[in-house]
Structures are given as structure tokens and as C-alpha cells.
Design a protein around this motif. Structure first.
Motif, short mmCIF file in Angstrom:
data_model
loop_
_atom_site.label_atom_id
_atom_site.label_comp_id
_atom_site.label_asym_id
_atom_site.label_seq_id
_atom_site.Cartn_x
_atom_site.Cartn_y
_atom_site.Cartn_z
N TRP A 208 0.84 -1.21 0.00
CA TRP A 208 0.00 0.00 0.00
C TRP A 208 0.86 1.25 0.00
CZ3 TRP A 208 -0.82 4.45 2.63
CH2 TRP A 208 -2.06 5.08 2.49
N SER A 209 1.91 1.25 0.81
CA SER A 209 2.76 2.44 0.92
C SER A 209 3.45 2.76 -0.39
CB SER A 209 3.80 2.25 2.03
OG SER A 209 4.59 1.10 1.78
N SER A 210 3.87 1.71 -1.13
CA SER A 210 4.51 1.95 -2.43
C SER A 210 3.52 2.55 -3.41
CB SER A 210 5.07 0.63 -2.99
OG SER A 210 6.04 0.09 -2.13
N CYS A 211 2.30 2.05 -3.37
CA CYS A 211 1.25 2.57 -4.25
C CYS A 211 0.92 4.02 -3.87
CB CYS A 211 0.01 1.69 -4.13
SG CYS A 211 -1.18 1.90 -5.46
N ASN A 212 0.93 4.31 -2.58
CA ASN A 212 0.63 5.66 -2.12
C ASN A 212 1.70 6.65 -2.57
OD1 ASN A 212 -1.12 7.40 -0.50
ND2 ASN A 212 0.62 7.56 0.90
N LYS A 213 2.96 6.21 -2.60
CA LYS A 213 4.03 7.06 -3.11
C LYS A 213 3.79 7.43 -4.57
CE LYS A 213 7.80 5.43 -0.14
NZ LYS A 213 9.10 4.69 -0.11
N GLU A 214 3.30 6.45 -5.35
CA GLU A 214 2.99 6.72 -6.76
C GLU A 214 1.90 7.78 -6.86
OE1 GLU A 214 4.32 5.06 -9.59
OE2 GLU A 214 5.78 4.10 -8.27
N VAL A 215 0.88 7.67 -6.03
CA VAL A 215 -0.24 8.62 -6.07
C VAL A 215 0.25 10.02 -5.71
CG1 VAL A 215 -2.43 9.26 -4.99
CG2 VAL A 215 -1.98 6.87 -5.56
N LYS A 216 1.07 10.13 -4.69
CA LYS A 216 1.57 11.44 -4.27
C LYS A 216 2.43 12.08 -5.35
CE LYS A 216 1.45 11.07 0.76
NZ LYS A 216 2.24 11.19 2.01
N PHE A 217 3.29 11.26 -5.98
CA PHE A 217 4.12 11.80 -7.05
C PHE A 217 3.27 12.30 -8.21
CE2 PHE A 217 5.81 10.81 -11.27
CZ PHE A 217 6.81 11.77 -11.35
N LEU A 218 2.29 11.48 -8.62
CA LEU A 218 1.44 11.87 -9.75
C LEU A 218 0.65 13.13 -9.43
CD1 LEU A 218 0.21 8.28 -10.68
CD2 LEU A 218 1.67 9.73 -12.10
N ASP A 219 0.18 13.25 -8.19
CA ASP A 219 -0.57 14.45 -7.80
C ASP A 219 0.32 15.69 -7.89
OD1 ASP A 219 -2.94 15.73 -6.70
OD2 ASP A 219 -1.76 15.99 -4.88
N SER A 220 1.57 15.54 -7.47
CA SER A 220 2.52 16.66 -7.56
C SER A 220 2.78 17.05 -9.01
CB SER A 220 3.84 16.28 -6.87
OG SER A 220 4.81 17.28 -7.05
N GLU A 221 2.96 16.06 -9.88
CA GLU A 221 3.20 16.34 -11.29
C GLU A 221 1.99 16.98 -11.95
OE1 GLU A 221 6.06 15.64 -13.60
OE2 GLU A 221 6.76 16.09 -11.58
N ILE A 222 0.80 16.52 -11.56
CA ILE A 222 -0.43 17.11 -12.11
C ILE A 222 -0.51 18.59 -11.75
CG2 ILE A 222 -2.95 17.13 -11.91
CD1 ILE A 222 -2.78 14.04 -11.60
N GLY A 223 -0.18 18.92 -10.48
CA GLY A 223 -0.19 20.31 -10.06
C GLY A 223 0.77 21.16 -10.86
N THR A 224 1.97 20.63 -11.11
CA THR A 224 2.97 21.36 -11.88
C THR A 224 2.53 21.55 -13.32
OG1 THR A 224 4.73 20.46 -10.46
CG2 THR A 224 5.39 21.41 -12.58
N GLU A 225 2.04 20.48 -13.93
CA GLU A 225 1.59 20.56 -15.33
C GLU A 225 0.39 21.48 -15.48
OE1 GLU A 225 2.87 19.48 -18.21
OE2 GLU A 225 4.59 18.92 -16.97
N PHE A 226 -0.49 21.46 -14.48
CA PHE A 226 -1.67 22.33 -14.52
C PHE A 226 -1.24 23.79 -14.50
CE2 PHE A 226 -5.34 24.58 -12.85
CZ PHE A 226 -6.39 23.99 -13.54
N SER A 227 -0.22 24.09 -13.71
CA SER A 227 0.25 25.48 -13.64
C SER A 227 0.90 25.91 -14.94
CB SER A 227 1.24 25.64 -12.48
OG SER A 227 2.43 24.92 -12.73
N ASN A 228 1.56 24.96 -15.62
CA ASN A 228 2.17 25.28 -16.91
C ASN A 228 1.11 25.43 -17.99
OD1 ASN A 228 4.69 25.14 -15.72
ND2 ASN A 228 5.00 23.00 -16.26
N GLY A 229 0.12 24.53 -17.97
CA GLY A 229 -1.02 24.63 -18.87
C GLY A 229 -0.69 24.48 -20.34
N GLU A 230 0.38 23.76 -20.67
CA GLU A 230 0.79 23.66 -22.07
C GLU A 230 0.47 22.30 -22.68
OE1 GLU A 230 4.90 24.65 -22.10
OE2 GLU A 230 4.58 26.75 -21.55
N ASN A 231 0.84 21.22 -22.00
CA ASN A 231 0.73 19.88 -22.56
C ASN A 231 -0.52 19.18 -22.02
OD1 ASN A 231 1.12 17.26 -23.53
ND2 ASN A 231 3.34 17.38 -23.29
N ILE A 232 -1.63 19.34 -22.71
CA ILE A 232 -2.90 18.76 -22.26
C ILE A 232 -2.85 17.23 -22.30
CG2 ILE A 232 -5.38 18.65 -22.67
CD1 ILE A 232 -4.34 21.36 -21.69
#
Length: 686
Positions: A208-232
């Protein structure tokens, strides 16, 4: 010379490298190269989730190159200066290779690296070609070495140019299987758990903890990409993977093994990460203020984003700290330092100034971000409801915990779980005799109460009485704390403020929680009380609860600025009515309030102080004004608010100054009145 890339906060699949300085000696650069090569070889012992074949070939090339470099060090103590060009190119390439190997072995990024396995393979090809480029310019004729060493160099160059770095066939198959599951989510088809486990096993995600790390990383990347707003397209893929990993975390793994999570009532101690940290290291070298968005330059130094961008816009192309000319103006987010700054704020009770940047605005989570992510969440909601209704006690607890985690920051997840009908089942669990189940349920309801429809559903299902029950008799102090916060969000609706106030246990329960030593309990209770005071009928109820002496004692004893500010907010609101003024004055609060106004560093806290003093003057009459006139330090603090305070503080300070001046003018013949300022310095501000 060597800097570990782990901990630098660089984004995945980015390869920042620092060019060695021009004045470095050849021997120093050679030693650094050998050390860096050894660091690269240490990755052999790590698990590669993707690009295993390409990594093996890279290790072979680096091992051969190290033999060459070590022979040079052993046989040529005085290296000629022309070797610096070759060594510098090799050093840059080594840095990039280390970043690439770190990406391929990093925990928490495996799903993203899998879908980008072809991109990583191409990067392997680029960096190995870089080795050939660096060796091409090596001045073999100027260095005394064996023929075998020269032959080895030529062999490395040939192999580096000929080597084929293609995506691993096993990686391709895993990507294909993963995309098929994402398509199932889009079509509303529940994926086969066996297929999901096959992908997770391939990636080495077994807990579970390994899967949770994946979720946290993806959430962080989504936030960064959303702020850039270039690559939909990239953003949609990230959201799809986020949905997949969230589904896996809840459905595939029955046991939560993460030691700092709340499933079993455990808590992490984040302060250990801050031990030995100098606070100055958290400040921007340009502005000398705490960084809100730290970014690292190619020079390796970190600055606040807004400060370094101003530096660049001024026409500078150098590192402000070293004066070194930058090879690139790329800004790499320093996520590790950012996390430490947030921890420092949390540990010291400092309110975080939230940027207006999109990456900090959870409004981006109103939508799922992709059809696959939406489908995964809807299926997951059904799964969790089934566990809440039909599961064992352990399964109910885990389901409540998963809802708590899913709804912490995602508006879409809140909406989906409210619509699916989770709230009535969570409310029933508030009566659970298991303390962890009760805590997870009230924490989940806290998150769902932030949703507009969630508030209505909670009240319609008689949830207020149950939440107040947890507030008063919760099995754990954390549950009581969450209950207070839930009441705060429910009280944002006028009808709910009335209902909460009419509950005879609600306000006394909140006041009782203010007495608790736990900072979060105090804070949640204070903001809930303040929210309830918006309804006029709750004014007398709060006064009757005995909150005034409690808050005044808190003002005297607390060292936490946020608690002081919240207490002042409540007292200022109570002081607006005569009975509130009387209760405050009976406790001799005037000198205390002036002292806070003189010493507080919070503009908001000063505003509440000024508001309260004005209300006390208006409602308390000449007796209050007469006492204030005799406090020498007051007038200076009031005048400072005219220029330094908030707009409201400035207006109210102006009103108090006028009242004090008029009082002195009317009573100037009385010997009992000591002037605040000499008469000629009086200023009529209105």
C-alpha cells in the motif's frame, strides 16, 4: 564537485548538469570524474523497474571508461591542460547518466517511468553518445598511456556510437497492458484484478505504501503541469495514472503498511527532518525572505522563483550568489526544500501565505482530468460503499480511511463520493466503539463537509447531533479535533449556524476543546466559535459558555501567534455588543490589549486589537476612554496603524485617536488626566 541528485528536488525526466568551472585543475576534475563514475556504478545494486537492458549496457560502458580514467590517474600525475575540455564534457554526461539511473530506480515514479520508457531509452542513447563526444576531443597524443588504454578508448567510442538503445520489449508489453486497463476505466468496465496485479508486480509495487508514493508523485506532477497549462495530453495521462493508482491502493491492497498514516492511530514526527537545519537556508539569497516556490539554477543554487525571475528580467544571465554565467536559465523546482519550508511553517505555527498560482489552487481538481480517471473514481466509490455497508470491522475502518485520503484535496473525489451516498454510512460509523474507525469516519466527513452538497446531506441525515457527540465524547482527541473543524465548515451556511447554536452541547463542547493542550484542537475550536458568531443569536450563547476569561488567559500565556489572532477575532466580535464589552472589561483586559497591539507582529492580530479597543470605547463609555488616555504607549501604536496597518485597522485607529483627543480636550482642565501627547502635537484625523 559531486552533488547527489537525490534531494535536489529536480523534476523527473529532467537532467540538469553543472559545468565544471574553467579554473579547475585537470587532476581535480579527473578525481571527481572517477568518484562520479563510482557513484553511477553503485546503482547496479538497485531495482530497475524499466529500461533494465539499457541500464546494463550503460554500466558496461562506464566500467570500461573508469578503467581508462584510473590508468590516467595512476600513470600521469601531471596532466596537460588540454584534457580539461574532454573531462568537462564527460563530467556533464556523467551527471546526466546519474540522474537517468536515479529516475529508473526511484520509488514512487515507476508508473510514470513505465509510460515514458521510450523517452528514457532515447535519453540513454543521447548520454552514451555524449561519452563518445567527450572522448573524441581527448588529446591522446599528449598523455603518456599504454597502447591497451588507447585501444580501450577507441573501443568505447565505437561501441557508444553503435550501441542500440531501444525500449525493452517487456516494458512495451506492460505499457500495452496498462493502457488496456485505462480503456476499461473509460468504458466503465471493471478491470481484472489479476491483470492489475501483473502490472504492479512488474513495477515492483507490492505494498500500500509503495502505491501511495505513486499517487503522491502523480498528484505533484499534475499540479505542476496544470500550472504550466501547455501539454494537455501529458496532463490527461497523468490524471489517468492517478485514477489507476488510487484504484489499486484501495482495491488491491488490503493492508495499510504506511507507518505515519492514521489507519491505526499512528502519527509521524515531521520535526525530525528539520533537525540541524539553519533557518537562513530556507530563505532566498536575493530577497532574504522565506521562499514560497524555491527553484534551482544550473549553478546548483536555489532561489525563490519570483526573485530570480526579476533578476533575469533585469537583463542578468548570471547566478546572483556566485556571479557565474549560467549555461541555461531553466528553473528546476526544488520540491524537497519546499517541503521542508512547509514543515517549518507547520512546526512553528506560522500561517502559510498561499500563492495565487494555479498549482496551489485545488480548483484544478473540480474535474477528474481524464475519462479514465473519472471512470476509476466512480468504480472506486462503489467499491468503498460496499465495504462500508457489508465489510468487516477492519474493512469498514480501511474504507473510511481511504475516503479520508481520497477527499483530502480533490474536489472531484468529494463530489463523486457525496453523490454515491457515502455520507449516511460514515455517519453511522461515528458511533463505532473502535477509536480508529470513529476518527477516520469523522475525518472523512470533515473533507466531505467542504462540498456544498455534502453539507446538506450531513444535516439531512441528522449528522449534526452525531458530530457534536464526537466533539464531546470522541474516543480520541483527534476525533474531537476533526469534529470541531467539521462544525466550522458546516457553519458556513446560515441555517446550519442556527442549528448548531441551538444544540445545547455544541458551543460548550467547542469551548471545552479550547482548554485542551493540543494546538490543533484549540485552533479548530476557536475558528468554529468565530464562525458561529456570524449568527447574532449565538452571541449570548458564546458569552454564557464562559469563553471570555478563557480567551484572555490564552492571550496572556500563548506563544503561538495564530492562536492569539483567533482569540482576538472572537473577543473583537463579542465586544461589538454591550454585554460582550462588559464581560471583557470585568476581566481587566485593557492593558493586555494595548500590550498586544504594541508587540504583535501580525497585521491581522493588530487589526482585531484596534477593532476591540474601538468597540470598548464606544460601548464602555468615558470610563474606558479615561483609562486608555493614561496608557503612554497607546498613541504611538495607533499612529503606526495609520500607515502600516490594514485599511480597516487604519480607519478604526483613526477613530480611536479622535475619541482620545476629544476626551482630552474636553477634560484638559482636570488634573487627573495625563496627556498622551503634548497638546500642540494633537492631530484631528477626521
Amino acid at each position: 564537485m559531486i552533488q547527489k541528485s537525490s534531494g535536489s528536488g529536480r523534476r523527473i525526466l529532467t537532467y540538469p548538469a553543472i559545468h565544471p568551472c574553467d579554473s579547475i585543475s585537470p587532476s581535480t576534475l579527473l578525481n571527481s570524474l572517477i568518484d562520479l563514475g563510482g557513484d553511477i556504478c553503485s546503482y547496479k545494486s538497485k531495482v530497475f523497474s524499466v529500461n533494465q537492458r539499457n541500464a546494463r549496457e550503460t554500466f558496461r560502458q562506464i566500467a570500461n571508461l573508469l578503467l581508462f580514467l584510473q590508468e590516467i590517474r595512476d600513470t600521469t600525475p601531471d596532466l596537460p591542460h588540454p584534457v580539461i575540455l574532454s573531462f568537462s564534457e564527460l563530467h556533464l554526461t556523467f551527471q546526466k547518466i546519474r540522474c537517468l539511473l536515479e529516475d529508473c530506480t526511484s520509488d514512487g515514479t515507476r508508473a510514470w517511468m513505465l509510460v515514458n520508457s521510450d523517452r528514457a531509452a532515447n535519453q540513454f542513447r543521447i548520454v552514451i553518445r555524449g561519452l563518445a563526444t567527450g572522448l573524441d576531443v581527448f588529446p591522446l597524443s599528449t598523455v603518456d598511456m599504454s597502447n591497451e588504454a588507447k585501444d580501450l578508448v577507441e573501443l568505447i567510442i565505437r561501441q557508444a556510437r553503435k550501441a542500440s538503445f531501444e525500449p525493452d520489449p517487456d516494458d512495451k508489453k506492460a505499457v500495452k497492458d496498462l493502457m488496456r486497463i485505462l480503456n476499461h476505466f473509460e468504458e466503465g468496465i471493471a478491470p481484472d484484478p489479476i491483470e492489475i496485479r501483473r502490472i504492479l508486480d512488474y513495477l515492483g509495487i507490492h505494498k500500500w505504501s509503495s502505491c501511495n508514493k505513486e499517487v503522491k508523485f502523480l498528484d505533484s506532477e499534475i499540479g505542476t503541469e496544470f500550472s504550466n497549462g501547455e501539454n494537455i495530453t501529458k496532463l490527461e495521462l497523468l490524471c489517468s495514472l492517478m485514477g489507476f493508482m488510487s484504484y489499486c491502493r484501495c482495491v488491491i491492497f488490503d493492508t495499510v503498511d504506511f507507518e505515519s498514516q492514521h489507519l491505526n492511530g499512528q502519527c509521524s514526527n515531521i520535526s525530525k527532518d528539520l533537525k540541524g537545519i539553519n533557518v537562513d537556508d530556507l530563505k532566498c539569497p536575493i530577497s532574504l525572505e522565506m521562499m514560497s516556490d524555491p527553484v534551482t539554477l544550473s549553478s546548483g543554487h536555489t532561489y525563490d522563483r519570483c526573485s530570480i525571475l526579476k533578476w533575469f528580467r533585469s537583463g542578468n544571465a548570471t547566478c546572483p550568489k556566485t556571479g557565474e554565467k549560467l549555461t541555461s536559465t531553466e528553473l528546476v523546482p526544488n520540491l524537497v526544500l519546499k517541503g521542508m519550508i512547509q514543515q517549518y511553517y507547520a512546526e512553528n505555527g506560522i500561517p502559510v501565505v498561499v500563492s495565487r498560482g494555479k498549482n496551489r489552487d485545488i480548483s484544478r481538481t473540480v474535474m477528474a482530468g481524464s475519462s479514465a480517471g473519472e471512470g476509476a473514481m466512480k468504480m472506486l466509490a462503489g467499491f468503498l460503499i460496499n465495504k462500508l455497508v457489508n465489510g468487516s470491522r477492519e474493512e469498514m475502518n480501511k474504507a473510511a480511511f481511504e475516503i479520508r485520503v481520497l477527499t483530502k484535496t480533490s474536489i472531484f473525489n468529494r463530489s463523486c463520493l457525496v453523490e454515491s451516498g457515502t455520507i449516511p454510512h460514515l455517519l453511522k460509523l461515528l458511533l463505532s466503539e473502535d477509536s480508529n474507525t470513529q476518527e477516520n469516519s469523522i475525518a472523512a466527513l470533515l473533507n466531505l463537509s467542504k462540498h456544498s452538497k455534502g453539507k446538506c446531506v450531513i444535516v439531512e441525515n441528522e449528522g449534526l447531533d452525531l458530530i457534536v457527540h464526537v466533539l464531546r465524547k470522541g474516543l480520541k482527541i483527534e476525533a474531537q479535533q476533526h469534529a470541531a473543524a467539521t462544525l466550522f465548515y458546516l457553519a458556513s451556511d446560515e441555517e446550519n449556524r442556527v442549528l448548531i447554536g441551538e444544540n445545547p452541547e455544541a458551543i460548550p463542547g467547542l469551548v471545552e476543546l479550547v482548554k485542551n493542550e493540543n494546538h490543533h484542537c484549540k485552533r479548530n475550536a476557536l475558528v468554529a466559535i468565530f464562525g458561529l458568531l456570524v449568527h447574532p443569536e449565538n452571541h449570548w450563547r458564546v458569552l454564557a459558555s464562559g469563553v471570555v476569561p478563557l480567551l484572555l488567559n490564552l492571550l496572556r500565556d500563548s506563544e503561538r501567534e495564530d492562536l492569539v489572532t483567533d482569540s482576538l477575532a472572537i473577543l473583537a466580535t463579542l465586544a461589538e455588543k454591550i454585554d460582550g464589552t462588559v464581560a471583557i472589561l470585568r476581566r481587566g483586559a485593557l492593558q493586555l490589549l494595548v500590550g498586544i497591539l504594541n508587540t504583535s507582529t501580525s497585521r491581522t492580530g493588530k487589526e482585531y486589537c484596534v477593532s476591540m479597543l474601538l468597540a470598548l470605547c464606544v460601548n464602555g463609555g468615558l470610563d474606558v476612554v479615561a483609562r486608555l488616555v493614561k496608557i503612554p504607549s497607546l498613541m504611538g501604536s495607533l499612529y503606526s496603524q495609520l500607515s502600516e496597518g490594514t485599511s480597516r485597522a487604519s480607519k478604526k485607529a483613526s477613530a480611536i485617536i479622535k475619541i482620545l483627543h476629544q476626551f482630552y480636550e474636553n477634560n484638559s482642565s482636570s488634573a487627573s488626566v495625563t496627556p498622551v501627547l503634548p497638546r500642540e502635537q494633537f492631530v484631528h484625523v477626521w
